[in-house]
Motif scaffolding. Structure first.
Motif, PDB file in Angstrom:
ATOM      1  N   GLY A 221     -22.341  20.854  93.434  1.00  0.00           N
ATOM      2  CA  GLY A 221     -23.218  19.282  92.799  1.00  0.00           C
ATOM      3  C   GLY A 221     -24.070  20.259  92.279  1.00  0.00           C
ATOM      4  N   LYS A 222     -24.272  21.124  92.852  1.00  0.00           N
ATOM      5  CA  LYS A 222     -25.027  21.891  91.680  1.00  0.00           C
ATOM      6  C   LYS A 222     -24.906  22.536  90.620  1.00  0.00           C
ATOM      7  N   ILE A 223     -23.110  23.010  90.343  1.00  0.00           N
ATOM      8  CA  ILE A 223     -23.115  23.516  89.310  1.00  0.00           C
ATOM      9  C   ILE A 223     -22.452  22.397  88.180  1.00  0.00           C
ATOM     10  N   GLU A 224     -22.253  21.435  88.950  1.00  0.00           N
ATOM     11  CA  GLU A 224     -22.314  20.629  87.811  1.00  0.00           C
ATOM     12  C   GLU A 224     -22.957  19.761  87.443  1.00  0.00           C
ATOM     13  N   LYS A 225     -24.656  19.929  88.100  1.00  0.00           N
ATOM     14  CA  LYS A 225     -25.402  19.814  87.388  1.00  0.00           C
ATOM     15  C   LYS A 225     -25.715  21.124  86.469  1.00  0.00           C
ATOM     16  N   ALA A 226     -25.527  22.246  86.473  1.00  0.00           N
ATOM     17  CA  ALA A 226     -25.825  23.163  85.538  1.00  0.00           C
ATOM     18  C   ALA A 226     -25.130  23.208  84.498  1.00  0.00           C
ATOM     19  N   LYS A 227     -23.682  22.490  84.731  1.00  0.00           N
ATOM     20  CA  LYS A 227     -22.890  22.375  83.838  1.00  0.00           C
ATOM     21  C   LYS A 227     -22.907  21.076  82.943  1.00  0.00           C
ATOM     22  N   LYS A 228     -23.942  20.118  83.423  1.00  0.00           N
ATOM     23  CA  LYS A 228     -24.782  19.047  82.770  1.00  0.00           C
ATOM     24  C   LYS A 228     -25.698  19.950  81.411  1.00  0.00           C
ATOM     25  N   LEU A 229     -26.662  20.346  82.314  1.00  0.00           N
ATOM     26  CA  LEU A 229     -27.772  20.675  81.591  1.00  0.00           C
ATOM     27  C   LEU A 229     -27.491  22.406  80.553  1.00  0.00           C
ATOM     28  N   LEU A 230     -26.965  22.890  80.551  1.00  0.00           N
ATOM     29  CA  LEU A 230     -25.841  23.907  79.856  1.00  0.00           C
ATOM     30  C   LEU A 230     -25.880  23.191  78.181  1.00  0.00           C
ATOM     31  N   LYS A 257     -20.104  31.728  87.833  1.00  0.00           N
ATOM     32  CA  LYS A 257     -19.014  32.058  87.588  1.00  0.00           C
ATOM     33  C   LYS A 257     -17.539  31.659  88.341  1.00  0.00           C
ATOM     34  N   LYS A 258     -17.611  32.151  90.094  1.00  0.00           N
ATOM     35  CA  LYS A 258     -16.525  31.808  90.823  1.00  0.00           C
ATOM     36  C   LYS A 258     -16.222  30.399  91.285  1.00  0.00           C
ATOM     37  N   THR A 259     -17.046  29.435  90.872  1.00  0.00           N
ATOM     38  CA  THR A 259     -16.556  27.918  90.895  1.00  0.00           C
ATOM     39  C   THR A 259     -15.537  27.563  89.366  1.00  0.00           C
ATOM     40  N   VAL A 260     -16.908  28.377  88.127  1.00  0.00           N
ATOM     41  CA  VAL A 260     -16.242  27.817  86.574  1.00  0.00           C
ATOM     42  C   VAL A 260     -15.280  28.583  86.407  1.00  0.00           C
ATOM     43  N   GLY A 261     -15.237  30.155  86.919  1.00  0.00           N
ATOM     44  CA  GLY A 261     -14.494  31.153  85.768  1.00  0.00           C
ATOM     45  C   GLY A 261     -14.663  31.963  85.175  1.00  0.00           C
ATOM     46  N   PRO A 264     -23.114  31.422  83.397  1.00  0.00           N
ATOM     47  CA  PRO A 264     -23.077  30.400  82.571  1.00  0.00           C
ATOM     48  C   PRO A 264     -23.318  30.303  80.766  1.00  0.00           C
ATOM     49  N   THR A 265     -23.399  31.616  80.260  1.00  0.00           N
ATOM     50  CA  THR A 265     -23.585  32.063  79.463  1.00  0.00           C
ATOM     51  C   THR A 265     -22.701  32.152  78.270  1.00  0.00           C
ATOM     52  N   ALA A 266     -21.577  32.035  78.813  1.00  0.00           N
ATOM     53  CA  ALA A 266     -20.516  32.237  78.406  1.00  0.00           C
ATOM     54  C   ALA A 266     -19.722  31.365  78.283  1.00  0.00           C
ATOM     55  N   PHE A 267     -19.811  30.068  79.369  1.00  0.00           N
ATOM     56  CA  PHE A 267     -19.885  29.155  79.452  1.00  0.00           C
ATOM     57  C   PHE A 267     -20.388  28.160  78.644  1.00  0.00           C
ATOM     58  N   ARG A 268     -21.802  28.209  78.058  1.00  0.00           N
ATOM     59  CA  ARG A 268     -22.346  27.314  77.109  1.00  0.00           C
ATOM     60  C   ARG A 268     -21.760  28.125  75.497  1.00  0.00           C
ATOM     61  N   LYS A 269     -21.587  29.193  75.381  1.00  0.00           N
ATOM     62  CA  LYS A 269     -20.901  29.209  73.908  1.00  0.00           C
ATOM     63  C   LYS A 269     -19.839  28.607  74.161  1.00  0.00           C
ATOM     64  N   GLN A 270     -18.509  28.527  75.177  1.00  0.00           N
ATOM     65  CA  GLN A 270     -17.653  27.598  74.600  1.00  0.00           C
ATOM     66  C   GLN A 270     -17.625  26.524  74.485  1.00  0.00           C
ATOM     67  N   LEU A 271     -18.718  25.311  74.336  1.00  0.00           N
ATOM     68  CA  LEU A 271     -19.092  24.812  74.621  1.00  0.00           C
ATOM     69  C   LEU A 271     -19.979  24.399  73.196  1.00  0.00           C
ATOM     70  N   LEU A 272     -20.185  25.673  72.698  1.00  0.00           N
ATOM     71  CA  LEU A 272     -21.058  25.369  71.775  1.00  0.00           C
ATOM     72  C   LEU A 272     -19.257  25.754  69.702  1.00  0.00           C
ATOM     73  N   ASN A 273     -18.749  26.916  70.822  1.00  0.00           N
ATOM     74  CA  ASN A 273     -18.074  26.665  70.214  1.00  0.00           C
ATOM     75  C   ASN A 273     -16.463  25.534  69.649  1.00  0.00           C
ATOM     76  N   ALA A 274     -16.858  25.188  70.448  1.00  0.00           N
ATOM     77  CA  ALA A 274     -15.665  23.838  70.631  1.00  0.00           C
ATOM     78  C   ALA A 274     -16.576  22.852  70.407  1.00  0.00           C
ATOM     79  N   LYS A 275     -17.667  22.529  69.784  1.00  0.00           N
ATOM     80  CA  LYS A 275     -18.595  21.917  68.908  1.00  0.00           C
ATOM     81  C   LYS A 275     -18.345  22.124  67.470  1.00  0.00           C
ATOM     82  N   GLU A 276     -18.237  23.165  67.449  1.00  0.00           N
ATOM     83  CA  GLU A 276     -18.614  23.459  65.966  1.00  0.00           C
ATOM     84  C   GLU A 276     -16.308  23.688  65.163  1.00  0.00           C
ATOM     85  N   SER A 277     -15.503  23.696  66.059  1.00  0.00           N
ATOM     86  CA  SER A 277     -14.696  23.234  65.649  1.00  0.00           C
ATOM     87  C   SER A 277     -13.564  21.938  65.476  1.00  0.00           C
TER      88      SER A 277
END
Length: 278
Positions: A221-230, A257-261, A264-277
């Motif tokens: 639950g915490k990680i899902e909320k964090a992903k949403k906020l990121l 990192k253990k849960t998502v792989g 948080p910073t890398a996750f947000r960067k992946q989201l931004l790159n996906a939006k740009e492409s």
């Protein structure tokens, strides 16, 4: 049938099976803890009792019984019709395979395609009694396919869940609160007190009911909320950690990192790159 290996992978060892087995409405079966697992597909209403829990399930319910525990199953007001297979493998590898499919022993699942599951069991039966030269390999492949299909049918009916535990409503309410407010300071003692249960009994019952531990639900639950906020805010990682109920930013980053792989910073960067492409 002996257990064989192929390139280091254990072959499923099928002991016995039954296709479209029919028993009268007064039938009650008690199976000892033999170490062999049993996969059963009910084609009629049925009642199970395992590990102290009584489960009344509708037709077309799939369940894999852990061979470490005795089980009782019986007809439920009508003739009992079912397909079943008793099997085993090398425990560690078998468990890894079951876990990879996100299957849980002793947990009823409503089959999305009962006919396909039944056909697979029938095909396994045909091969089991054949004399083909590739019989063992074929059985292994079919059995693994059957378990994969079982993993695709992970929906559990509310009717089955409620009948599985007399405390279902209490546990379900706690789980809803966790999902709604994962940032709260959840711990086992607080949750157990809310359910008016001992710590150990609450943990045991929660896992048996939902197939996951209460702490795993809190973390998810915490990680899902964090992903949403990121994804939806420009808040710093430190601020997001606080909003998700973490007192320590480093702990949050490690758990994320253990849960998502990724961090948080890398996750947000992946989201931004996906939006740009896009």
């Amino acid at each position: 049938m002996a257990i064989y290996r192929r390139r280091g992978v254990i072959m499923m060892n099928i002991r016995c099976l039954g296709c479209n087995s029919v028993y009268d409405s007064s039938s009650v079966f008690r199976r000892a803890a033999t170490g062999e697992n049993m996969l059963m597909l009910t084609r009629s209403r049925c009642r199970f009792s395992v590990k102290g829990l009584v489960m009344k399930v509708p037709a077309d319910t799939l369940i894999i019984f852990d061979g470490k525990y005795p089980v009782e199953y019986a007809a439920e007001g009508c003739p009992l019709v079912c397909d079943w297979i008793c099997f085993e493998g090398e425990k560690e590898q078998e468990q890894e395979f079951i876990d990879s499919l996100e299957l849980t022993y002793n947990r009823p699942i409503c089959s999305a395609d009962a006919e396909m599951i039944s056909d697979l069991i029938r095909n396994i039966g045909d091969e089991f009694y054949s004399l083909g030269s590739r019989r063992v390999k074929t059985l292994d492949s079919l059995m693994r396919t059957l378990l994969v299909k079982a993993g695709d049918s992970k929906g559990v009916s509310e009717e089955t869940e409620k009948s599985s535990s007399p405390h279902y409503d209490t546990l379900a309410e706690i789980r809803k609160k966790i999902n709604r407010s994962p940032e709260m300071k959840w711990n086992v003692d607080t949750m157990a007190a809310g359910a008016k249960m001992s710590r150990s009994y609450f943990q045991h019952l929660y896992h048996d009911t939902f197939g996951v531990s209460c702490i795993a639900d809190v973390i998810n639950g915490k990680i899902e909320k964090a992903k949403k906020l990121l994804c939806e805010t420009d808040s710093t990682v430190s601020h997001i950690a606080v909003m998700c109920g973490y007192d320590n930013e480093e702990h949050f980053m490690r758990q994320f990192k253990k849960t998502v792989g990724v961090t948080p910073t890398a996750f947000r960067k992946q989201l931004l790159n996906a939006k740009e492409s896009a």
